[in-house]
Design a protein around this motif. Structure first.
Motif, PDB file in Angstrom:
ATOM      1  N   LEU A 193      32.025  34.012  -0.553  1.00 28.19           N
ATOM      2  CA  LEU A 193      30.645  34.017  -0.868  1.00 28.19           C
ATOM      3  C   LEU A 193      30.076  35.107   0.063  1.00 28.19           C
ATOM      4  CD1 LEU A 193      29.804  30.563  -1.475  1.00 28.19           C
ATOM      5  CD2 LEU A 193      29.767  32.434  -3.017  1.00 28.19           C
ATOM      6  N   ALA A 194      30.515  35.211   1.353  1.00 27.98           N
ATOM      7  CA  ALA A 194      29.632  36.208   2.109  1.00 27.98           C
ATOM      8  C   ALA A 194      29.754  37.842   1.638  1.00 27.98           C
ATOM      9  CB  ALA A 194      30.192  36.067   3.717  1.00 27.98           C
ATOM     10  N   VAL A 226      12.642  33.183   5.792  1.00 33.11           N
ATOM     11  CA  VAL A 226      11.592  34.105   5.968  1.00 33.11           C
ATOM     12  C   VAL A 226      11.755  35.222   5.200  1.00 33.11           C
ATOM     13  CG1 VAL A 226      10.334  35.695   7.748  1.00 33.11           C
ATOM     14  CG2 VAL A 226      11.420  33.330   8.632  1.00 33.11           C
ATOM     15  N   GLN A 227      12.684  35.622   4.750  1.00 34.20           N
ATOM     16  CA  GLN A 227      12.711  37.112   3.745  1.00 34.20           C
ATOM     17  C   GLN A 227      12.567  36.532   2.532  1.00 34.20           C
ATOM     18  OE1 GLN A 227      16.600  39.181   5.112  1.00 34.20           O
ATOM     19  NE2 GLN A 227      15.137  40.679   5.338  1.00 34.20           N
ATOM     20  N   PHE A 228      13.137  35.280   2.317  1.00 39.09           N
ATOM     21  CA  PHE A 228      13.211  34.976   0.912  1.00 39.09           C
ATOM     22  C   PHE A 228      11.956  34.614   0.431  1.00 39.09           C
ATOM     23  CE2 PHE A 228      13.770  31.697  -2.365  1.00 39.09           C
ATOM     24  CZ  PHE A 228      14.315  32.116  -3.425  1.00 39.09           C
ATOM     25  N   VAL A 229      11.236  33.853   1.217  1.00 35.72           N
ATOM     26  CA  VAL A 229       9.718  33.264   1.071  1.00 35.72           C
ATOM     27  C   VAL A 229       8.655  34.410   1.045  1.00 35.72           C
ATOM     28  CG1 VAL A 229       7.939  31.887   2.029  1.00 35.72           C
ATOM     29  CG2 VAL A 229      10.309  30.954   1.784  1.00 35.72           C
ATOM     30  N   GLY A 230       8.958  35.210   2.030  1.00 32.70           N
ATOM     31  CA  GLY A 230       7.742  36.380   2.387  1.00 32.70           C
ATOM     32  C   GLY A 230       8.094  37.572   1.772  1.00 32.70           C
ATOM     33  N   PHE A 231       9.050  37.887   1.350  1.00 31.47           N
ATOM     34  CA  PHE A 231       9.621  39.233   0.560  1.00 31.47           C
ATOM     35  C   PHE A 231       8.723  39.474  -0.392  1.00 31.47           C
ATOM     36  CE2 PHE A 231      11.908  42.970  -0.127  1.00 31.47           C
ATOM     37  CZ  PHE A 231      11.884  43.188  -1.418  1.00 31.47           C
ATOM     38  N   TRP A 263      27.394  42.667  -1.005  1.00 34.28           N
ATOM     39  CA  TRP A 263      27.600  43.061  -2.151  1.00 34.28           C
ATOM     40  C   TRP A 263      26.094  43.120  -2.948  1.00 34.28           C
ATOM     41  CZ3 TRP A 263      28.039  42.282  -7.622  1.00 34.28           C
ATOM     42  CH2 TRP A 263      28.196  43.345  -8.376  1.00 34.28           C
ATOM     43  N   GLN A 264      25.664  41.886  -3.162  1.00 38.36           N
ATOM     44  CA  GLN A 264      24.186  41.698  -3.718  1.00 38.36           C
ATOM     45  C   GLN A 264      22.975  42.058  -3.045  1.00 38.36           C
ATOM     46  OE1 GLN A 264      23.696  40.860  -6.804  1.00 38.36           O
ATOM     47  NE2 GLN A 264      25.772  40.529  -7.592  1.00 38.36           N
ATOM     48  N   GLY A 265      23.287  42.218  -1.757  1.00 37.02           N
ATOM     49  CA  GLY A 265      22.207  42.859  -0.771  1.00 37.02           C
ATOM     50  C   GLY A 265      21.467  43.969  -1.311  1.00 37.02           C
ATOM     51  N   LYS A 266      22.080  44.663  -2.059  1.00 34.51           N
ATOM     52  CA  LYS A 266      21.753  46.184  -2.595  1.00 34.51           C
ATOM     53  C   LYS A 266      20.504  45.822  -3.473  1.00 34.51           C
ATOM     54  CE  LYS A 266      26.307  48.294  -2.245  1.00 34.51           C
ATOM     55  NZ  LYS A 266      27.178  48.989  -3.103  1.00 34.51           N
ATOM     56  N   LYS A 267      20.578  44.838  -4.185  1.00 39.16           N
ATOM     57  CA  LYS A 267      19.637  44.239  -5.184  1.00 39.16           C
ATOM     58  C   LYS A 267      18.408  43.142  -4.764  1.00 39.16           C
ATOM     59  CE  LYS A 267      23.159  44.733  -8.688  1.00 39.16           C
ATOM     60  NZ  LYS A 267      24.029  44.042  -9.635  1.00 39.16           N
ATOM     61  N   GLN A 268      19.100  42.387  -3.645  1.00 36.90           N
ATOM     62  CA  GLN A 268      18.215  41.236  -3.206  1.00 36.90           C
ATOM     63  C   GLN A 268      18.176  41.505  -1.884  1.00 36.90           C
ATOM     64  OE1 GLN A 268      16.555  38.904  -4.956  1.00 36.90           O
ATOM     65  NE2 GLN A 268      17.346  39.756  -6.912  1.00 36.90           N
ATOM     66  N   PRO A 269      17.017  41.771  -1.286  1.00 41.04           N
ATOM     67  CA  PRO A 269      17.099  42.220   0.176  1.00 41.04           C
ATOM     68  C   PRO A 269      17.452  40.624   1.252  1.00 41.04           C
ATOM     69  CG  PRO A 269      15.182  43.084  -0.994  1.00 41.04           C
ATOM     70  CD  PRO A 269      15.832  42.142  -1.713  1.00 41.04           C
ATOM     71  N   MET A 276      19.672  38.593   0.776  1.00 31.47           N
ATOM     72  CA  MET A 276      20.939  38.158   0.633  1.00 31.47           C
ATOM     73  C   MET A 276      21.989  38.469   1.830  1.00 31.47           C
ATOM     74  SD  MET A 276      21.230  36.370  -2.008  1.00 31.47           S
ATOM     75  CE  MET A 276      19.397  35.848  -2.699  1.00 31.47           C
ATOM     76  N   PRO A 277      21.916  39.469   2.572  1.00 30.87           N
ATOM     77  CA  PRO A 277      22.606  39.510   3.699  1.00 30.87           C
ATOM     78  C   PRO A 277      22.595  38.622   4.581  1.00 30.87           C
ATOM     79  CG  PRO A 277      21.724  41.942   2.806  1.00 30.87           C
ATOM     80  CD  PRO A 277      21.099  40.581   2.075  1.00 30.87           C
ATOM     81  N   ALA A 278      21.202  38.208   5.088  1.00 30.30           N
ATOM     82  CA  ALA A 278      21.099  37.134   5.861  1.00 30.30           C
ATOM     83  C   ALA A 278      21.933  35.773   5.446  1.00 30.30           C
ATOM     84  CB  ALA A 278      19.586  36.744   6.056  1.00 30.30           C
ATOM     85  N   LEU A 279      21.625  35.510   4.050  1.00 27.98           N
ATOM     86  CA  LEU A 279      22.607  34.400   3.624  1.00 27.98           C
ATOM     87  C   LEU A 279      24.057  34.649   3.758  1.00 27.98           C
ATOM     88  CD1 LEU A 279      21.996  31.560   2.149  1.00 27.98           C
ATOM     89  CD2 LEU A 279      22.261  32.713   0.182  1.00 27.98           C
ATOM     90  N   ALA A 280      24.451  35.891   3.638  1.00 31.66           N
ATOM     91  CA  ALA A 280      26.151  36.101   3.698  1.00 31.66           C
ATOM     92  C   ALA A 280      26.288  35.738   5.327  1.00 31.66           C
ATOM     93  CB  ALA A 280      26.197  37.316   3.538  1.00 31.66           C
TER      94      ALA A 280
END
Length: 632
Positions: free
Chosen positions: A21-22, A82-87, A27-33, A35-39
């Motif tokens: 999953l990480a 923080v990124q997910f809520v504030g992006f 890889w999905q971080g290119k589309k969703q900023p 996602m790397p933190a969740l990885a």
């Protein structure tokens, strides 16, 4: 299977799932900023579970260090929250202060982990069937408290986001809270030994489900591809449980049928073999399905990418002829042979030879028919059926789009008549009366003055006539008009002043139209062309027409100066004059009359002339000659 082995398998599964999953989230971080933190969160969970496995394998020192690195897990999750809520929210306070707090918090987290390592914040004890299990000691409790504090902060951020957001993002936050509650329930058993409770941590056996539920809850509303994956995963999970239940039943009944050797095989081994067989089937399904398609439908090259390309290209068509032509080109390229597509509203040749795709509508909806396909291979026939089903769907979409466009055009026409009808009537009344008085008063002036006044009065009268023509309601009286004779009569009325006129219209070409309105169109186009050509060397205007089974095309070319690209968008807008003395209504009147005939008009600069205006009248009783003759 012992409980110790079950715990080790659970930690191993969680580690493998977390690593996979990480990688996927990175890889999905290119589309969703976010996602790397969740990885990073998933990666730290993999290390945390690996620490428990190391302890079980008697590698106590590295295992304790990995478990004590636990605060990085909620730290990454806080970063993600923080990124997910504030992006995407420029005025968010979280985004404003987070860059200043982020790295100090990471530094504090790493410092506490180092202190926990050097301060012996954990040890290994024997408890509840484990030869060794991690427990907190000394500064390790501060490590645990800090971990809990970060988790609370992350969920507080999510709560603030839940208050602010709506729609899918709010649903994702709710899913994260539910997954977080499930994870808290599972992780509670981790601290049993640290509290002196010799209880086996049964909830930790379900730890793989926490990570999957958390990530799925986050991305299912953000990344649609994960839902298709989850659909397949649930299907295979259901099949796995069914196989396990079936093997349990079979193993219980083997002895009744005299199969003592099979009955003696442990149930755990039968389950393991069944699971391996199911996994092998899952891995082989796609290759075998592709092989079967190649054997049954040789030559088939269908794919999701190809279907998406077809759909995108067909959606670009904005008329029935364009859709028929686009569909024919796409299918012909795919099959490497000519395929004609026929739609009810798009004319086509009547030949029955070759491959044809006919799409038509009846009372029950749209239907398609493949004609002449009896000799093609099954693979080509499959591609034809798939493409025809896609075209059928596009026919429904285009039909609705054209209905909406027609309704909007009628609404705008009605609004246009209401607004300009009253204006034009008022202007005709108010302007023509004083113009008549001026005309009569000029009779007593000198000949030169009277001629100048009369010229200006004619110009003013022409401007009023243009306004009335554009604003008034068009009443068409259509007949079969000999196109060449009509054009010649208009040419004779013009003051050419040395401009050469070329005519290329066949005597036999007729057009079903209102002859008076068609003359207005030609007069306006010729006046416009003459105004720009008179001062040009070798000035030339050419009128030509051609016809086919679908339409009659009339073009007026001139070699005057080309129209700048910046002005082309406004050519047919009313009250926008491009020449001195113009009313700005000439081309607008041309477009209005053309629209009343169901025709289209456009400017072109790709026909070998600096300026060309092309009118396309749909077929309605046009008589088409075999060849055009040039007349100068």
């Amino acid at each position: 299977m012992s409980l110790l082995v079950a715990f080790e398998i659970s930690m191993l599964l969680t580690t493998v799932c977390a690593v996979l999953l990480a990688g996927w989230l990175l890889w999905q971080g290119k589309k969703q900023p976010a996602m790397p933190a969740l990885a990073g969160f998933a990666g730290m969970m993999a290390l945390w579970c690996a620490g428990h496995i190391a302890i079980l394998q008697q590698w106590h020192a590295p295992g304790i260090m990995l478990v004590l690195a636990n605060p990085l897990m909620p730290m990454f999750f806080l970063h993600f929250a923080v990124q997910f809520v504030g992006f995407g929210r420029q005025h968010s306070r979280l985004l404003r202060y987070w860059p200043r707090l982020k790295w100090p918090l990471y530094g504090l987290t790493l410092l506490l982990i180092l202190l926990s390592w050097y301060g012996h914040g954990g040890t290994v004890v024997a408890t509840a069937g484990f030869a060794g299990f991690f427990v907190f000691t000394g500064i390790g409790w501060l490590n645990l408290a800090y971990t809990v504090l970060l988790g609370v902060a992350a969920h507080l951020v999510l709560y603030l986001g839940w208050l602010r957001h709506s729609g899918n993002k709010r649903r994702s936050i709710v899913a994260m809270f539910l997954a977080g509650g499930w994870g808290l329930l599972l992780a509670t058993s981790f601290i049993f030994p640290s509290l002196g409770l010799a209880w086996y941590p049964y909830p930790m056996l379900l730890l793989p489900s926490y990570l999957l539920l958390l990530v799925y809850g986050v991305v299912r509303y953000q990344l649609l591809a994960i839902n298709a994956f989850a659909n397949k995963a649930l299907l295979w999970l259901g099949m796995l449980l069914l196989v396990l239940a079936l093997m349990a039943l079979v193993s219980a009944m083997l002895g009744q049928f005299g199969m003592q050797a099979l009955a003696a095989v442990p149930a755990s081994q039968l389950w393991l073999y069944s699971v391996l067989l199911l996994l092998l089937s899952a891995l082989c399904y796609q290759p075998l399905a592709a092989l079967a398609r190649r054997l049954i439908y040789p030559g088939v090259q269908l794919s999701d990418t190809l279907l998406a390309h077809w759909r995108e290209q067909l959606l670009q068509a904005d008329s029935w002829p364009a859709l028929a032509q686009q569909a024919s080109e796409l299918l012909s390229v795919q099959l490497r042979q000519q395929v004609r597509v026929q739609l009810p509203q798009a004319s086509s040749a009547d030949s029955d030879s070759g491959l044809r795709l006919v799409c038509q509508r009846d009372g029950s909806g749209w239907h398609y028919q493949l004609s002449g396909w009896h000799d093609v291979t099954p693979g080509y026939r499959l591609q034809g059926d798939v493409f025809a089903a896609l075209l059928q769907s596009n026919c429904r979409i285009l039909e609705q789009s054209l209905k909406l466009a027609d309704a909007e055009r009628k609404r705008l026409d009605q609004q246009h008549l209401v607004e300009l009808g009253a204006l034009s009537a008022a202007m005709a009344h108010e302007l023509r009366n004083p113009l008549n008085i001026i005309s009569m008063a000029s009779a007593s002036t000198s000949a030169d003055t009277r001629q100048h006044i009369q010229q200006q009065l004619k110009r003013a009268d022409r401007l009023i006539a243009d306004l009335l023509s554009y604003a008034g309601q068009l009443q068409l009286h259509c007949t079969e008009v000999p196109l060449k004779a009509l054009v010649q009569s208009v040419i004779q009325q013009q003051d050419w002043q040395g401009v050469q006129c070329e005519l290329a219209i066949d005597e036999a070409l007729n057009l079903h139209a209102d002859s008076y309105r068609l003359q207005q169109v030609l007069v306006n186009l010729l006046d416009n062309a003459l105004a720009f050509c008179r001062n040009q060397a070798a000035a030339t205007i050419r009128l030509e027409a051609s016809g086919n089974a679908a339409a009659v095309i009339l073009r007026v070319h001139n070699n005057g100066p080309a129209i700048p690209q910046s002005q082309q968008a406004d050519l047919f807008q009313p009250f926008v004059s491009k020449r001195a003395g113009g009313s700005g209504l000439g081309l607008a009147i041309v477009r209005r009359i053309a629209s009343a005939h169901g025709a289209s008009v456009r400017h072109r600069d790709d026909l070998g002339w600096p300026v060309s205006f092309e009118l396309v009248f749909p077929h309605s009783g046009a008589v088409v000659a075999a060849n055009l003759q040039d007349t100068h």
